[in-house]
Design an enzyme around this catalytic site. Structure first.
Site, PDB file in Angstrom:
ATOM      1  CG  ASP A  57      -1.701   1.229   1.420  1.00 15.34           C
ATOM      2  OD1 ASP A  57      -2.389   1.619   0.465  1.00 15.34           O
ATOM      3  OD2 ASP A  57      -1.631   1.842   2.503  1.00 15.34           O
ATOM      4  CG  ASP A  74      -1.960   7.590   0.583  1.00 12.23           C
ATOM      5  OD1 ASP A  74      -1.639   8.775   0.644  1.00 12.23           O
ATOM      6  OD2 ASP A  74      -2.326   7.031  -0.476  1.00 12.23           O
ATOM      7  CG  ASP A 119      -1.842   1.952   6.378  1.00 16.03           C
ATOM      8  OD1 ASP A 119      -2.257   1.568   5.262  1.00 16.03           O
ATOM      9  OD2 ASP A 119      -2.005   3.116   6.790  1.00 16.03           O
TER      10      ASP A 119
END
Length: 226
Positions: free
Chosen positions: A27, A29, A194
């Site tokens: 991922d 961001d 996250d």
């Protein structure tokens, strides 16, 4: 934050795969780049222009993982639906999303920074012949621009955003297509992210998943996807 313990966990989970080339899909961001400061500035610019309340960084982190449309819709509609019942919701949302994207692309790397330890890990992966890709719900052109400005784009063989295909996370095809394009093998690939969006995408694709703590997610408590 990226630590030696994360690298150790990576290999505890995937030791059986290391006889052949491994693919890691990240991922973006909150996982590789701390983008919240510039996202909150863009978000609050839009809120001020259209007469809505601003939000704090922690509020925005909860909304980032599902993409710009979701960020704007859930932020505005969550607090102000009663005020806009007479407005064409779809038209207003499009106007606000367009304003957000126009502002954000001009200010995408003002305060955004690489997550502590992430580039060390990326370098280590390349030194060990591990293929790296990105699967993000940020638009692909914004993702590439951000990575170039941070000078880490060269680590990645492929970058897929929310608009690269006709679907995005948590749809598993977002991940599996990236791996296929990179000529990797599903059984020799993992995802690092996250949020529950990342975790659910990995679960749906039958990929091992490593969750970074303190990410951009709505869930405060620890949870287990894989």
């Amino acid at each position: 934050m990226w630590t030696c313990s994360l690298i150790h966990k990576l290999f505890l989970i995937n030791t059986f795969k290391m006889s052949q080339k491994l693919t890691i899909v990240f991922d973006l961001d909150g996982t590789l780049v701390e983008t919240a400061p510039d996202l909150i500035n863009a978000h609050n610019h839009v809120m001020a222009k259209f007469g809505f309340d601003s939000k704090k960084s922690e509020d925005i982190k909860k909304l980032v993982g599902k993409g710009t449309n979701s960020l704007i819709t859930r932020s505005v509609w969550g607090q102000a639906r009663e005020n806009i019942k007479k407005i064409d919701d779809a038209a207003l949302k499009k106007e606000m999303v367009d304003e957000f994207l126009n502002y954000y692309k001009k200010n995408i790397c003002v305060d955004s920074r690489i997550v502590n330890g992430a580039e060390i890990f990326l370098k280590w992966c390349k030194e060990n012949n591990i293929s790296l890709g990105i699967c993000t719900n940020k638009q692909d052109y914004l993702s590439v621009d951000l990575l170039k400005k941070l000078k880490i784009n060269h680590y990645f063989e492929y970058i897929a955003g929310s608009n690269t295909f006709d679907y995005c996370k948590p749809d598993p095809r977002h991940l599996t297509n990236v791996i296929e394009i990179m000529q990797g093998k599903i059984e020799k690939s993992i995802m690092i992210g996250d949020s529950e969006t990342d975790g659910n995408a990995a679960k749906n694709a039958n990929l091992p998943f490593i969750l970074l703590e303190d990410g951009y997610t709505e869930k405060k408590n620890k949870w287990n996807i894989s």
